[in-house]
Design a protein around this motif. Structure first.
Motif, short mmCIF file in Angstrom:
data_model
loop_
_atom_site.label_atom_id
_atom_site.label_comp_id
_atom_site.label_asym_id
_atom_site.label_seq_id
_atom_site.Cartn_x
_atom_site.Cartn_y
_atom_site.Cartn_z
N SER A 38 38.23 39.39 40.07
CA SER A 38 39.52 39.61 39.39
C SER A 38 39.62 38.80 38.10
O SER A 38 40.29 39.21 37.15
N ARG A 68 51.68 36.49 36.05
CA ARG A 68 50.38 36.81 35.45
C ARG A 68 49.49 35.57 35.44
O ARG A 68 49.99 34.44 35.40
N PHE A 69 48.17 35.79 35.43
CA PHE A 69 47.23 34.68 35.31
C PHE A 69 47.62 33.80 34.13
O PHE A 69 47.55 32.58 34.18
N GLN A 70 48.02 34.48 33.02
CA GLN A 70 48.20 33.81 31.74
C GLN A 70 49.39 32.85 31.72
O GLN A 70 49.39 31.92 30.91
N TYR A 73 43.56 51.68 45.55
CA TYR A 73 43.07 50.39 46.05
C TYR A 73 43.27 50.33 47.57
O TYR A 73 42.39 49.91 48.32
N GLU A 131 46.23 32.56 46.00
CA GLU A 131 45.35 33.65 45.57
C GLU A 131 46.00 34.38 44.39
O GLU A 131 46.83 35.28 44.57
N GLY A 159 46.24 37.22 41.61
CA GLY A 159 45.74 38.59 41.65
C GLY A 159 45.52 39.02 43.08
O GLY A 159 44.48 39.58 43.44
N VAL A 160 46.56 38.80 43.91
CA VAL A 160 46.43 38.97 45.36
C VAL A 160 46.27 40.43 45.77
O VAL A 160 45.78 40.74 46.85
N GLY A 161 46.69 41.35 44.87
CA GLY A 161 46.50 42.79 45.13
C GLY A 161 47.30 43.26 46.33
O GLY A 161 48.45 42.86 46.56
N TYR A 196 47.19 48.48 36.84
CA TYR A 196 47.27 48.72 38.29
C TYR A 196 48.62 49.34 38.65
O TYR A 196 49.43 48.75 39.37
N ASP A 254 50.73 38.43 41.66
CA ASP A 254 50.03 39.54 41.02
C ASP A 254 50.90 40.04 39.88
O ASP A 254 52.13 39.97 39.94
N ALA A 255 50.24 40.55 38.84
CA ALA A 255 51.01 41.09 37.70
C ALA A 255 51.58 42.46 38.03
O ALA A 255 52.58 42.87 37.44
N SER A 256 50.95 43.18 38.96
CA SER A 256 51.34 44.57 39.22
C SER A 256 52.38 44.67 40.34
O SER A 256 52.14 44.25 41.48
N ARG A 296 44.37 42.59 50.77
CA ARG A 296 43.10 42.87 51.47
C ARG A 296 42.49 41.63 52.09
O ARG A 296 42.11 41.63 53.27
C1 LIG Z 1 40.32 43.67 41.95
S1 LIG Z 1 42.00 43.46 42.40
C2 LIG Z 1 41.81 42.15 43.59
C3 LIG Z 1 42.86 42.15 44.66
C4 LIG Z 1 42.64 41.14 45.76
N1 LIG Z 1 42.52 39.79 45.25
C5 LIG Z 1 41.40 41.45 46.58
O1 LIG Z 1 40.59 40.55 46.79
O2 LIG Z 1 41.25 42.58 47.03
C6 LIG Z 1 42.64 42.63 40.99
C7 LIG Z 1 44.12 42.33 41.03
O3 LIG Z 1 44.46 41.54 39.88
C8 LIG Z 1 45.71 41.96 39.39
N2 LIG Z 1 45.82 41.60 37.96
C9 LIG Z 1 45.30 42.24 36.89
N3 LIG Z 1 45.59 41.57 35.76
C10 LIG Z 1 46.34 40.50 36.15
C11 LIG Z 1 46.95 39.44 35.44
N4 LIG Z 1 46.85 39.34 34.11
N5 LIG Z 1 47.63 38.51 36.13
C12 LIG Z 1 47.74 38.61 37.50
N6 LIG Z 1 47.19 39.60 38.22
C13 LIG Z 1 46.49 40.53 37.55
C14 LIG Z 1 45.74 43.45 39.62
O4 LIG Z 1 47.06 43.95 39.61
C15 LIG Z 1 45.03 43.56 40.96
O5 LIG Z 1 45.93 43.53 42.02
#
Ligand SMILES: C[S@@+](CC[C@H](N)C(=O)[O-])C[C@H]1O[C@@H](n2cnc3c(N)ncnc32)[C@H](O)[C@@H]1O
Length: 255
Positions: A111, A92-94, A13, A43, A45-47, A5, A66-68, A50
């Motif tokens: 996500s 990161r999630f991990q 996005y 939340e 992976g909050v992106g 991302y 979020d990782a990005s 949105r």
């Molecule tokens: C599909 S988007 C969802 C964004 C937001 N939650 C939404 O509902 O619109 C997925 C998000 O997960 C993040 N992401 C991807 N891999 C990740 C990881 N390993 N750890 C944390 N976030 C991650 C991406 O950067 C991206 O912002």
């Protein structure tokens, strides 16, 4: 490079899923499922915010990570424009970690499927579990398997405010039916006056899950009272027409 991302993905996005662009009854579903939360909600992976931003505007106390960096910068800017200042972290999630615990953890729009390895996904579920207060809830939306196994390629485009055109070509490079994983090449291009200004390639991995498989995974991670719902109708068992499947489970124990 995998599920990165970067800046063009984050721009797309924002163009494709701006703040408040929710799907079906997603927002009312989350508002109602979270209405009893008194403590913080997370939340991962909050992106771009949105969903986070409408939830904050509804009075819920939501934090995100979020990782990005590019997604977080957009989220931060959208929050500032609205005079909102939630806690946002780059993690990161991990391996995310907080000193405090949450009343709920929510992972909308699939996500969680960005975690390509089964064992890693299980350990992330345990991490979510351990970050909940006793009785706290995890709510995860997963795309139905058929949506990911669909092998069609696509090309889309978005005009920007400054007269450029962003294109995205998605090609599915491989399907691993044992690991239940699809890897796609997402080729982002930025065009100005017919000239290509910038291009970025992202390798995009998604893992599909079976409904029973995911319930068992949640149970293995310590969750109880698991409810599976179709298309954000809480308690209505999913069917083949549902666009999203939601799993809600509770951390055992009393407060
Ligand atoms: C599909 S988007 C969802 C964004 C937001 N939650 C939404 O509902 O619109 C997925 C998000 O997960 C993040 N992401 C991807 N891999 C990740 C990881 N390993 N750890 C944390 N976030 C991650 C991406 O950067 C991206 O912002």
């Amino acid at each position: 490079m995998n599920n990165h991302y970067g800046s063009l993905a984050a721009l797309v996005y924002d163009l494709d899923k701006p703040i408040g662009r929710t799907f079906g009854n997603e927002l009312s579903f989350y508002r109602s499922r979270l209405s009893e939360c008194r403590g913080p909600i997370l939340e991962p992976g909050v992106g771009n915010g949105r969903l986070l931003i409408p939830l904050l505007e509804a009075g819920l106390n939501v934090e995100g990570f979020d990782a990005s960096k590019d997604m977080l910068l957009r989220c931060l800017a959208h929050c500032r424009e609205r005079h909102l200042s939630p806690r946002l972290d780059q993690m990161r999630f991990q391996d995310f970690s907080y000193a405090h615990r949450f009343d709920a953890v929510i992972v909308p729009v699939g996500s969680f499927q960005l975690i390509g390895e089964f064992a890693e996904a299980l350990s992330v579920l345990r991490r979510f579990h351990d970050h909940l207060v006793p009785d706290g809830r995890l709510i995860i939306d997963l795309d139905p398997a058929g949506k990911i196994i669909d092998s069609s390629t696509s090309i889309r485009s978005w005009p920007t405010d400054d007269g450029e055109l962003i294109t995205l070509q998605a090609q599915h490079a491989s399907f691993d039916y044992i690991a239940q994983r699809r890897v796609s090449h997402l080729r982002y291009e930025r065009w100005r006056d017919t000239r290509l200004i910038e291009t970025q390639l992202e390798l995009f991995t998604l893992r599909w899950w079976g409904v029973d498989e995911f319930m068992l995974a949640m149970e293995a991670a310590g969750f109880r009272d698991i409810v599976v719902s179709g298309s954000h109708e809480h308690g209505r068992a999913p069917n083949a027409d549902d666009w999203i499947i939601t799993f809600e489970g509770r951390r055992a124990g009393s407060r």
